[in-house]
Design a protein around this motif. Structure first.
Motif, PDB file in Angstrom:
ATOM      1  N   GLU A 179      30.263 -53.215 -57.161  1.00 21.11           N
ATOM      2  CA  GLU A 179      31.615 -52.683 -57.297  1.00 21.11           C
ATOM      3  C   GLU A 179      32.633 -53.808 -57.451  1.00 21.11           C
ATOM      4  O   GLU A 179      33.564 -53.720 -58.267  1.00 21.11           O
ATOM      5  CB  GLU A 179      31.961 -51.826 -56.087  1.00 21.11           C
ATOM      6  CG  GLU A 179      33.339 -51.197 -56.149  1.00 21.11           C
ATOM      7  CD  GLU A 179      33.646 -50.339 -54.933  1.00 21.11           C
ATOM      8  OE1 GLU A 179      34.799 -49.881 -54.815  1.00 21.11           O
ATOM      9  OE2 GLU A 179      32.746 -50.135 -54.099  1.00 21.11           O
ATOM     10  N   ALA A 180      32.479 -54.872 -56.679  1.00 23.77           N
ATOM     11  CA  ALA A 180      33.417 -55.990 -56.758  1.00 23.77           C
ATOM     12  C   ALA A 180      33.379 -56.646 -58.130  1.00 23.77           C
ATOM     13  O   ALA A 180      34.422 -56.981 -58.706  1.00 23.77           O
ATOM     14  CB  ALA A 180      33.105 -57.021 -55.674  1.00 23.77           C
ATOM     15  N   LEU A 181      32.191 -56.831 -58.678  1.00 21.06           N
ATOM     16  CA  LEU A 181      32.076 -57.419 -60.015  1.00 21.06           C
ATOM     17  C   LEU A 181      32.712 -56.515 -61.061  1.00 21.06           C
ATOM     18  O   LEU A 181      33.403 -56.971 -61.975  1.00 21.06           O
ATOM     19  CB  LEU A 181      30.611 -57.669 -60.359  1.00 21.06           C
ATOM     20  CG  LEU A 181      29.916 -58.787 -59.568  1.00 21.06           C
ATOM     21  CD1 LEU A 181      28.417 -58.773 -59.817  1.00 21.06           C
ATOM     22  CD2 LEU A 181      30.504 -60.152 -59.936  1.00 21.06           C
ATOM     23  N   ALA A 182      32.476 -55.205 -60.943  1.00 22.53           N
ATOM     24  CA  ALA A 182      32.987 -54.258 -61.933  1.00 22.53           C
ATOM     25  C   ALA A 182      34.513 -54.203 -61.924  1.00 22.53           C
ATOM     26  O   ALA A 182      35.127 -53.936 -62.963  1.00 22.53           O
ATOM     27  CB  ALA A 182      32.411 -52.872 -61.661  1.00 22.53           C
ATOM     28  N   GLU A 183      35.141 -54.448 -60.776  1.00 26.55           N
ATOM     29  CA  GLU A 183      36.585 -54.281 -60.655  1.00 26.55           C
ATOM     30  C   GLU A 183      37.379 -55.544 -60.934  1.00 26.55           C
ATOM     31  O   GLU A 183      38.621 -55.503 -60.923  1.00 26.55           O
ATOM     32  CB  GLU A 183      36.924 -53.770 -59.257  1.00 26.55           C
ATOM     33  CG  GLU A 183      36.460 -52.336 -59.006  1.00 26.55           C
ATOM     34  CD  GLU A 183      36.877 -51.813 -57.647  1.00 26.55           C
ATOM     35  OE1 GLU A 183      37.366 -52.629 -56.833  1.00 26.55           O
ATOM     36  OE2 GLU A 183      36.716 -50.611 -57.402  1.00 26.55           O
ATOM     37  N   GLN A 184      36.729 -56.670 -61.186  1.00 24.16           N
ATOM     38  CA  GLN A 184      37.470 -57.904 -61.416  1.00 24.16           C
ATOM     39  C   GLN A 184      38.358 -57.787 -62.651  1.00 24.16           C
ATOM     40  O   GLN A 184      37.930 -57.301 -63.690  1.00 24.16           O
ATOM     41  CB  GLN A 184      36.521 -59.087 -61.562  1.00 24.16           C
ATOM     42  CG  GLN A 184      35.803 -59.458 -60.288  1.00 24.16           C
ATOM     43  CD  GLN A 184      36.752 -59.772 -59.142  1.00 24.16           C
ATOM     44  OE1 GLN A 184      37.651 -60.590 -59.289  1.00 24.16           O
ATOM     45  NE2 GLN A 184      36.544 -59.117 -58.003  1.00 24.16           N
ATOM     46  N   ALA A 191      27.522 -51.381 -65.151  1.00 23.47           N
ATOM     47  CA  ALA A 191      28.714 -51.379 -64.310  1.00 23.47           C
ATOM     48  C   ALA A 191      29.796 -52.315 -64.826  1.00 23.47           C
ATOM     49  O   ALA A 191      30.983 -52.098 -64.560  1.00 23.47           O
ATOM     50  CB  ALA A 191      28.347 -51.772 -62.882  1.00 23.47           C
ATOM     51  N   CYS A 192      29.396 -53.350 -65.569  1.00 24.46           N
ATOM     52  CA  CYS A 192      30.335 -54.397 -66.012  1.00 24.46           C
ATOM     53  C   CYS A 192      30.243 -54.577 -67.521  1.00 24.46           C
ATOM     54  O   CYS A 192      29.875 -55.667 -68.003  1.00 24.46           O
ATOM     55  CB  CYS A 192      30.033 -55.713 -65.304  1.00 24.46           C
ATOM     56  SG  CYS A 192      29.912 -55.597 -63.508  1.00 24.46           S
ATOM     57  N   ASP A 226      23.874 -61.403 -51.852  1.00 24.78           N
ATOM     58  CA  ASP A 226      23.924 -59.989 -52.175  1.00 24.78           C
ATOM     59  C   ASP A 226      24.672 -59.252 -51.057  1.00 24.78           C
ATOM     60  O   ASP A 226      24.345 -59.389 -49.873  1.00 24.78           O
ATOM     61  CB  ASP A 226      22.501 -59.431 -52.317  1.00 24.78           C
ATOM     62  CG  ASP A 226      22.480 -58.094 -53.030  1.00 24.78           C
ATOM     63  OD1 ASP A 226      23.434 -57.806 -53.772  1.00 24.78           O
ATOM     64  OD2 ASP A 226      21.504 -57.343 -52.854  1.00 24.78           O
ATOM     65  N   GLY A 227      25.693 -58.515 -51.428  1.00 21.24           N
ATOM     66  CA  GLY A 227      26.566 -57.857 -50.454  1.00 21.24           C
ATOM     67  C   GLY A 227      27.938 -58.477 -50.379  1.00 21.24           C
ATOM     68  O   GLY A 227      28.875 -57.859 -49.871  1.00 21.24           O
ATOM     69  N   ASP A 228      28.090 -59.716 -50.877  1.00 24.76           N
ATOM     70  CA  ASP A 228      29.412 -60.343 -50.929  1.00 24.76           C
ATOM     71  C   ASP A 228      30.216 -59.743 -52.072  1.00 24.76           C
ATOM     72  O   ASP A 228      29.675 -59.149 -53.008  1.00 24.76           O
ATOM     73  CB  ASP A 228      29.287 -61.856 -51.129  1.00 24.76           C
ATOM     74  CG  ASP A 228      28.770 -62.579 -49.898  1.00 24.76           C
ATOM     75  OD1 ASP A 228      28.908 -62.028 -48.790  1.00 24.76           O
ATOM     76  OD2 ASP A 228      28.222 -63.689 -50.042  1.00 24.76           O
ATOM     77  N   GLY A 229      31.522 -59.942 -52.018  1.00 23.15           N
ATOM     78  CA  GLY A 229      32.389 -59.448 -53.078  1.00 23.15           C
ATOM     79  C   GLY A 229      33.729 -60.146 -53.033  1.00 23.15           C
ATOM     80  O   GLY A 229      33.905 -61.167 -52.359  1.00 23.15           O
ATOM     81  N   PRO A 233      43.930 -63.271 -49.109  1.00 20.75           N
ATOM     82  CA  PRO A 233      42.550 -63.071 -48.649  1.00 20.75           C
ATOM     83  C   PRO A 233      41.695 -62.351 -49.686  1.00 20.75           C
ATOM     84  O   PRO A 233      41.371 -61.171 -49.541  1.00 20.75           O
ATOM     85  CB  PRO A 233      42.741 -62.235 -47.375  1.00 20.75           C
ATOM     86  CG  PRO A 233      43.994 -61.461 -47.621  1.00 20.75           C
ATOM     87  CD  PRO A 233      44.887 -62.382 -48.412  1.00 20.75           C
ATOM     88  N   GLY A 234      41.335 -63.079 -50.740  1.00 20.89           N
ATOM     89  CA  GLY A 234      40.612 -62.461 -51.847  1.00 20.89           C
ATOM     90  C   GLY A 234      39.125 -62.297 -51.624  1.00 20.89           C
ATOM     91  O   GLY A 234      38.502 -61.402 -52.204  1.00 20.89           O
ATOM     92  N   ALA A 235      38.530 -63.150 -50.827  1.00 19.52           N
ATOM     93  CA  ALA A 235      37.088 -63.068 -50.600  1.00 19.52           C
ATOM     94  C   ALA A 235      36.762 -61.891 -49.688  1.00 19.52           C
ATOM     95  O   ALA A 235      37.492 -61.602 -48.734  1.00 19.52           O
ATOM     96  CB  ALA A 235      36.574 -64.369 -49.992  1.00 19.52           C
TER      97      ALA A 235
END
Length: 603
Positions: free
Chosen positions: A329-334, A358-359, A394-397, A512-514
């Motif tokens: 989700e984080a990758l798709a929303e950048q 997704a991207c 995996d799980g970071d965003g 706080p972007g991370a």
């Protein structure tokens, strides 16, 4: 309603279209003004979500308000309709999804009367859905002024430094005259603003955030990904004609170059549809070429990199078995214009299709690698194409704006490392991204290139997902991947020790972007045993252990109070057995008195 023979001091024009969740607050903010001598002309521009009825209810029979209903004709026509009905000697605009501070009218009116000039502007508070507010002077490239000030408008470059927005200003009616908003196109404020600024002579500015702008609302023109984004090029043509008109202010050509770059930089993050993004980028390149313009990189270093054919960021994601929904989700929303996604690990090839779906429009690579994240990152970094490299488990965003902001900081400051603030997954608490900023050889200032670490100091928070590295810095660090892996669970602290020795030009992004994913608490004995790893040679054991334990607490999953209590007990026992509980020496600022008590530490 005021009798026709009585003219109010100020006419406030409020265009409303499908802002049901906000229009009540907008009108309430007008009714709460601490001066009463105004009229409000509310134009319901063909709303389909009940905004008109909600506006009527919020007005509550207040005779200062007039509600005008019309078919949907667009924001410009709604404002023009309000101008045709306005009776005040002064004019203000309030968008139907925004609010005014209670002193907006009184402060602005008193200021313009005292100044004697034709208009006054104020600073702006950007109000986000999560309750955050960020203040902006509404002047590009300057800090918030300390006092009210007249800003000369004697050339076009001085003019375009100010927000062109209609709504953070109060105008004398005779300044507006017969000027009207151009109808049929989006981004209508610019032409209206330039027409007035070209004859105003100066703009009085108040450094108080009296206008409260709603940000992040679905449907906002400035954030809408639709074919209307291509209106920007027709608007730019109109602005060029205004800036180059005979007899106008000087500096039109330079102002047009800067304004073009700024407006393109503002539009690019809106584009999420892959096909539209690609067409818009091609149109932007063509527009710049046809007008002999070079994109001003300072407006958006990441967009400049994309327009030049490059990719500003690579995210290297260590993948074992599929991609976690949070990372996907984080990758798709950048919202960055160009992004290279490198999947590295034994599950990389199998995950490509899901990531591409997704991207769309992003570069996606699969790099075979062992399951150890350090080996995966090392292999992936060698294939990364971006000007900056982010390393995620995996799980970071990251927040949708994060990678763009990080790339702008890295490229704009010619930095070799971006340190980002972040929020902990457990409770959303804010963390600066620094373990001890006193370890820098100079002051900590967000957005500016910083000095390197002091000899022997390690100022960085041991969280790689809150960093963006220049490729050379990332690959140099990952050349030691086997030693970093062997230092687990202190591998990221060992990586920070390496960066502290080699990074020459870090930069800090305090937003706080991370968004690090939660991680299971490692056994304290494993943390303490890793202190003997060669990769941590020279590190101060007590400080290193407590920094790691603090990071573990921040990244732990929610819940599990009994598990936490047992972990703290094990950590306390381990520190005593290792002789670290009564050791002396400086600790990181994040090691609070409460944490010291829980772990049985001496002062």
């Amino acid at each position: 309603m005021l009798p026709p023979c009585i003219s109010p001091a100020v006419s406030v024009i409020v265009p409303v279209h499908d802002v049901a969740a906000h229009v009540g607050a907008a009108i309430a903010s007008l009714r709460a003004q601490d001066m009463a001598d105004f009229e409000a002309i509310v134009i319901d521009d063909g709303s389909t979500d009940g905004s008109g009825q909600l506006a009527e209810a919020a007005i509550g029979g207040d005779p200062r308000f007039r509600l005008i209903r019309q078919d949907n004709r667009g924001l410009s026509q709604a404002r023009n309709a309000g101008l045709a009905l306005a009776r005040g000697a002064f004019i203000a605009f309030l968008d139907g999804d925004d609010r005014l501070a209670p002193q907006f009218l009184s402060r602005m009116l008193a200021a313009i009367k005292a100044d004697g000039g034709p208009w006054v502007a104020c600073a702006v508070a950007d109000c986000w859905p999560d309750g955050r507010q960020s203040l902006h002077p509404a002047i590009h490239g300057v800090p918030m002024p300390e006092a009210a000030r007249r800003w000369p408008l004697d050339d076009w470059q001085a003019v375009i430094a100010h927000y062109p927005s209609a709504w953070n200003k109060l105008y004398r009616r005779d300044l507006i005259g017969d000027a009207r908003f151009a109808e049929g196109l989006w981004f209508e404020d610019h032409g209206f603003y330039l027409e007035l600024a070209g004859r105003a002579g100066h703009l009085l500015h108040l450094p108080d955030p009296l206008y409260l702008q709603t940000r992040g609302r679905p449907g906002q023109i400035t954030a809408t990904d639709s074919e209307r984004v291509f209106d920007q090029f027709a608007v730019l043509d109109d602005l060029q004609r205004q800036l180059s008109a005979p007899g106008g202010l000087p500096g039109g050509q330079a102002a047009f170059a800067r304004l073009s770059a700024r407006l393109l930089a503002e539009r690019a993050p809106v584009l999420r549809d892959a096909g539209r993004r690609a067409r818009w980028l091609a149109a932007a390149r063509d527009y710049l070429d046809r007008h002999g313009l070079v994109f001003e990189a300072a407006q958006s270093p990441s967009l400049a990199h994309v327009l030049g054919g490059g990719l500003p960021v690579s995210v290297v994601l260590a993948v074992t078995d599929g991609v976690a929904p949070a990372s996907l989700e984080a990758l798709a929303e950048q919202d960055i214009a160009g992004l290279d996604i490198v999947l590295a690990g034994p599950g990389a090839a199998a995950a490509v299709q899901a990531v591409q779906a997704a991207c769309p429009g992003r570069t996606v690579q699969a790099v075979p690698a062992p399951s150890d994240p350090w080996a995966a990152w090392a292999a992936g970094a060698m294939q990364a194409q971006g000007a900056g490299i982010a390393l995620w488990r995996d799980g970071d965003g990251a927040e949708p704006i994060a990678l763009r902001h990080w790339a702008d900081a890295l490229l704009g400051q010619a930095a070799d490392l971006v340190v980002s603030a972040f929020r902990v997954p457990r409770d959303g608490g804010y963390r600066t991204g620094w373990a001890d900023p006193a370890g820098l050889a100079g002051p900590l200032v967000p957005g500016q290139a910083l000095p390197p670490a002091r000899p022997g100091a390690q100022p960085f928070c041991p969280l790689l997902s809150a960093k963006l590295l220049a490729p050379a810095a990332a690959r140099r660090m990952l050349a030691g991947a086997p030693a970093l892996a062997a230092a687990a669970p202190l591998g990221e602290e060992a990586a920070m020790q390496h960066l502290a020795r080699h990074i020459r030009r870090p930069v800090w992004v305090d937003f706080p972007g991370a968004q690090p994913g939660p991680r299971p608490l490692p056994a304290p004995r494993a943390v303490l045993a890793a202190l003997d790893s060669p990769a941590l040679a020279g590190a101060e054991p007590r400080r290193t252990a407590l920094r790691a334990l603090r990071m573990d607490l921040d990244l732990r999953p929610p819940g599990g109070r009994l598990r936490l209590a047992l972990w703290l007990l094990a950590a306390r026992i381990g520190l005593h057995r290792a002789g670290l509980a009564r050791a002396t020496g400086a600790l990181d600022p994040a090691i609070s008195a409460r944490m010291r008590r829980l772990l049985g530490l001496g002062d």
